[in-house]
Design a protein around this motif. Structure first.
Motif, PDB file in Angstrom:
ATOM      1  N   LEU A 138      59.328  35.723  31.604  1.00 50.57           N
ATOM      2  CA  LEU A 138      59.678  34.773  32.799  1.00 50.57           C
ATOM      3  C   LEU A 138      58.486  34.580  33.831  1.00 50.57           C
ATOM      4  N   LEU A 139      57.834  33.710  34.224  1.00 51.96           N
ATOM      5  CA  LEU A 139      56.938  33.528  35.228  1.00 51.96           C
ATOM      6  C   LEU A 139      57.216  32.915  36.577  1.00 51.96           C
ATOM      7  N   LEU A 140      57.337  33.677  37.641  1.00 52.10           N
ATOM      8  CA  LEU A 140      57.421  33.350  39.111  1.00 52.10           C
ATOM      9  C   LEU A 140      56.553  32.353  39.358  1.00 52.10           C
ATOM     10  N   GLY A 141      57.014  31.093  39.656  1.00 49.58           N
ATOM     11  CA  GLY A 141      56.133  30.012  39.991  1.00 49.58           C
ATOM     12  C   GLY A 141      55.879  29.832  41.333  1.00 49.58           C
ATOM     13  N   CYS A 142      55.927  30.745  42.211  1.00 48.53           N
ATOM     14  CA  CYS A 142      55.712  30.393  43.833  1.00 48.53           C
ATOM     15  C   CYS A 142      55.201  32.138  44.305  1.00 48.53           C
ATOM     16  N   THR A 143      54.069  32.125  45.051  1.00 44.06           N
ATOM     17  CA  THR A 143      53.650  33.432  45.587  1.00 44.06           C
ATOM     18  C   THR A 143      54.801  33.820  46.647  1.00 44.06           C
ATOM     19  N   GLY A 144      55.517  33.019  47.177  1.00 42.58           N
ATOM     20  CA  GLY A 144      56.435  33.517  47.906  1.00 42.58           C
ATOM     21  C   GLY A 144      57.634  34.341  47.247  1.00 42.58           C
ATOM     22  N   PHE A 145      57.741  34.520  46.206  1.00 47.23           N
ATOM     23  CA  PHE A 145      58.547  35.395  45.597  1.00 47.23           C
ATOM     24  C   PHE A 145      58.019  36.992  45.708  1.00 47.23           C
ATOM     25  N   VAL A 146      58.072  37.317  46.742  1.00 46.10           N
ATOM     26  CA  VAL A 146      57.524  38.792  46.960  1.00 46.10           C
ATOM     27  C   VAL A 146      58.640  39.841  46.917  1.00 46.10           C
ATOM     28  N   ASP A 147      58.307  40.599  46.104  1.00 48.24           N
ATOM     29  CA  ASP A 147      59.552  41.837  45.770  1.00 48.24           C
ATOM     30  C   ASP A 147      60.660  41.502  44.897  1.00 48.24           C
ATOM     31  N   VAL A 148      60.489  40.277  44.306  1.00 48.72           N
ATOM     32  CA  VAL A 148      61.644  39.611  43.465  1.00 48.72           C
ATOM     33  C   VAL A 148      61.521  40.048  42.025  1.00 48.72           C
ATOM     34  N   ALA A 149      60.326  40.073  41.288  1.00 50.69           N
ATOM     35  CA  ALA A 149      60.239  40.214  39.977  1.00 50.69           C
ATOM     36  C   ALA A 149      60.613  41.560  39.292  1.00 50.69           C
TER      37      ALA A 149
ATOM     38  N   ASP B 291      55.437  38.559  38.619  1.00 50.07           N
ATOM     39  CA  ASP B 291      55.027  38.261  39.740  1.00 50.07           C
ATOM     40  C   ASP B 291      53.457  37.601  39.757  1.00 50.07           C
ATOM     41  N   PRO B 292      53.251  36.248  40.523  1.00 40.28           N
ATOM     42  CA  PRO B 292      51.839  35.930  40.330  1.00 40.28           C
ATOM     43  C   PRO B 292      51.176  36.402  41.183  1.00 40.28           C
ATOM     44  N   ASN B 293      51.554  37.177  42.258  1.00 40.82           N
ATOM     45  CA  ASN B 293      50.818  37.898  43.109  1.00 40.82           C
ATOM     46  C   ASN B 293      50.283  39.039  42.611  1.00 40.82           C
ATOM     47  N   GLN B 294      50.974  39.803  42.137  1.00 35.17           N
ATOM     48  CA  GLN B 294      50.632  41.273  41.583  1.00 35.17           C
ATOM     49  C   GLN B 294      49.797  40.791  40.097  1.00 35.17           C
ATOM     50  N   ALA B 295      50.033  39.658  39.337  1.00 32.48           N
ATOM     51  CA  ALA B 295      49.310  39.435  38.145  1.00 32.48           C
ATOM     52  C   ALA B 295      48.035  38.921  38.378  1.00 32.48           C
ATOM     53  N   GLY B 296      47.687  38.086  39.451  1.00 29.60           N
ATOM     54  CA  GLY B 296      46.343  37.629  39.813  1.00 29.60           C
ATOM     55  C   GLY B 296      45.812  38.587  40.348  1.00 29.60           C
ATOM     56  N   PHE B 297      46.029  39.261  41.253  1.00 22.87           N
ATOM     57  CA  PHE B 297      45.327  40.369  42.020  1.00 22.87           C
ATOM     58  C   PHE B 297      44.938  41.560  40.978  1.00 22.87           C
ATOM     59  N   GLY B 298      45.864  41.734  40.080  1.00 21.97           N
ATOM     60  CA  GLY B 298      45.879  42.952  38.912  1.00 21.97           C
ATOM     61  C   GLY B 298      44.492  42.446  38.109  1.00 21.97           C
ATOM     62  N   PHE B 299      44.427  41.231  37.552  1.00 20.77           N
ATOM     63  CA  PHE B 299      43.528  40.837  36.868  1.00 20.77           C
ATOM     64  C   PHE B 299      42.184  40.537  37.547  1.00 20.77           C
ATOM     65  N   LEU B 300      42.106  40.381  38.758  1.00 15.60           N
ATOM     66  CA  LEU B 300      40.895  40.266  39.489  1.00 15.60           C
ATOM     67  C   LEU B 300      40.326  41.857  39.841  1.00 15.60           C
ATOM     68  N   VAL B 301      41.114  42.651  39.907  1.00 15.01           N
ATOM     69  CA  VAL B 301      40.831  44.316  39.898  1.00 15.01           C
ATOM     70  C   VAL B 301      40.337  44.651  38.591  1.00 15.01           C
ATOM     71  N   SER B 302      40.931  44.297  37.638  1.00 16.58           N
ATOM     72  CA  SER B 302      40.481  44.857  36.270  1.00 16.58           C
ATOM     73  C   SER B 302      39.083  44.373  35.958  1.00 16.58           C
ATOM     74  N   LEU B 303      38.697  43.067  36.350  1.00 11.69           N
ATOM     75  CA  LEU B 303      37.303  42.615  36.210  1.00 11.69           C
ATOM     76  C   LEU B 303      36.378  43.194  37.041  1.00 11.69           C
ATOM     77  N   VAL B 304      36.730  43.601  38.390  1.00 10.31           N
ATOM     78  CA  VAL B 304      35.849  44.332  39.035  1.00 10.31           C
ATOM     79  C   VAL B 304      35.701  45.835  38.482  1.00 10.31           C
ATOM     80  N   ARG B 305      36.688  46.471  38.094  1.00  5.07           N
ATOM     81  CA  ARG B 305      36.629  47.691  37.247  1.00  5.07           C
ATOM     82  C   ARG B 305      35.533  47.671  36.282  1.00  5.07           C
TER      83      ARG B 305
END
Length: 140
Positions: free
Chosen positions: A80-91, A110-124
């Motif tokens: 399941l993909l949460l389709g809104c960045t407002g779903f904080v602490d829900v996943a 969680d789209p927030n965590q997935a997006g941020f995690g992807f960016l962090v992995s690119l930087v690393r």
């Protein structure tokens, strides 16, 4: 949304989107079609919760869990993909409820965590956009 959908497909063969309002369903269905993911797309469901009401976490989790369970049982979703960045602490909470109810783990992204995690992995990995695709100078 495209990257998030591919995150869901890295974890399963069929995914559903859980979003906040009915009014966003057509737009998100359009994204799935334009990305060529129709074969892997199970459904999109709305929790019918205004963005202003997303602060009431217990209500949001209950409504999200209800739609997530339907997406799995009725639509064949495996992630399941949460389709809104407002779903904080829900996943995490919904994933736990699904596992307790179904007896099987279902990833809830969680789209927030997935997006941020992807960016962090690119930087690393010291990766950045290809200059063969994105030139340093953009002309309009």
């Amino acid at each position: 949304m495209k990257g998030l959908a591919f995150s869901a497909l890295a974890l399963s063969q069929r995914f559903s989107i859980i979003t906040v309002l009915q009014s966003t369903l057509a737009m998100q269905r359009g994204h799935v079609l334009s990305y060529g993911l129709s074969e892997s797309f199970a459904s999109i469901r709305a929790v019918d919760c205004n963005v202003a009401d997303l602060g009431n976490l217990d209500v949001v989790v209950a409504r999200t869990f209800e739609q997530a369970l339907k997406a799995v049982r009725e639509d064949g979703a495996q992630s399941l993909l949460l389709g809104c960045t407002g779903f904080v602490d829900v996943a995490g909470r919904v994933a736990t409820l699904l596992e307790e109810t179904l007896g099987s783990y279902v990833p809830v992204i969680d789209p927030n965590q997935a997006g941020f995690g992807f960016l962090v992995s690119l930087v690393r990995m010291k990766l950045r956009p290809s200059r063969l695709t994105y030139s340093k100078i953009t002309t309009f």
